[in-house]
Design an enzyme around this catalytic site. Structure first.
Site, PDB file in Angstrom:
ATOM      1  N   ASP A 194     -15.674  -0.504  -3.702  1.00 36.99           N
ATOM      2  CA  ASP A 194     -16.958   0.167  -3.531  1.00 36.99           C
ATOM      3  C   ASP A 194     -16.943   1.445  -4.352  1.00 36.99           C
ATOM      4  OD1 ASP A 194     -18.030  -1.714  -1.756  1.00 36.99           O
ATOM      5  OD2 ASP A 194     -17.229  -0.676  -0.002  1.00 36.99           O
ATOM      6  N   ASP A 216     -23.362  -5.350  -2.827  1.00 38.77           N
ATOM      7  CA  ASP A 216     -24.079  -4.894  -1.635  1.00 38.77           C
ATOM      8  C   ASP A 216     -25.554  -4.651  -1.952  1.00 38.77           C
ATOM      9  OD1 ASP A 216     -21.643  -4.890  -0.236  1.00 38.77           O
ATOM     10  OD2 ASP A 216     -21.280  -2.776  -0.708  1.00 38.77           O
TER      11      ASP A 216
END
Length: 150
Positions: free
Chosen positions: A106, A121
């Protein structure tokens, strides 16, 4: 759409893993976006930490459903088809990380946002929004043009 989302997601994660050490940040767009490299073993926003492997079969199920729905003509409107492609592409993008690294890379940290995410995402969120728009448009069209009684 599915393969494009997977490719862009994986290329962005490769770039982050090669250029930004875990824990480091880079201010990309002041007041809007910072790149902060973290490795997440759970789900979005760090929820379900350590439970990431459970999401691999979920990603497989999503892809199976998209292929089935496409073949059965259930994604006949472009909004639904695009939404399914974004959603499945995001699910597969994160599943690839879980399979290869046992964690998801991330790096997108929005100012004022909650948590750190990645392009997969974002694709999942876009997919959900496009799917909702597609369903609303179909419902609207059905109200305007009801099917005749047989």
């Amino acid at each position: 759409m599915l393969f494009a989302v997977i490719a862009v997601d994986q290329l962005s994660k490769i770039a982050v893993r090669r250029s930004l050490p875990v824990g480091d940040s880079y201010l990309f767009w002041p007041g809007v976006l910072r790149f902060t490299h973290i490795e997440n073993t759970g789900a979005a926003g760090g929820s379900f930490e350590g439970w990431g492997p459970i999401f691999i079969p979920v990603a497989i199920a999503v892809v199976v459903w998209v292929v089935y729905a496409q073949r059965k003509g259930k994604l006949n409107n472009p909004w639904l088809a695009a939404g399914a492609g974004f959603f499945a592409g995001g699910a597969v993008g994160n599943a690839i990380d879980r399979l290869l690294f046992a964690r998801v890379t991330d790096f997108l940290e929005w100012t004022g946002g909650r948590g750190i995410m990645n392009l997969a995402d974002l694709a999942i969120n876009v997919g959900v929004l496009l799917g909702i728009v597609g369903m609303l448009l179909e419902a609207r069209a059905a109200r305007k043009n009801p099917e005749p009684d047989v």
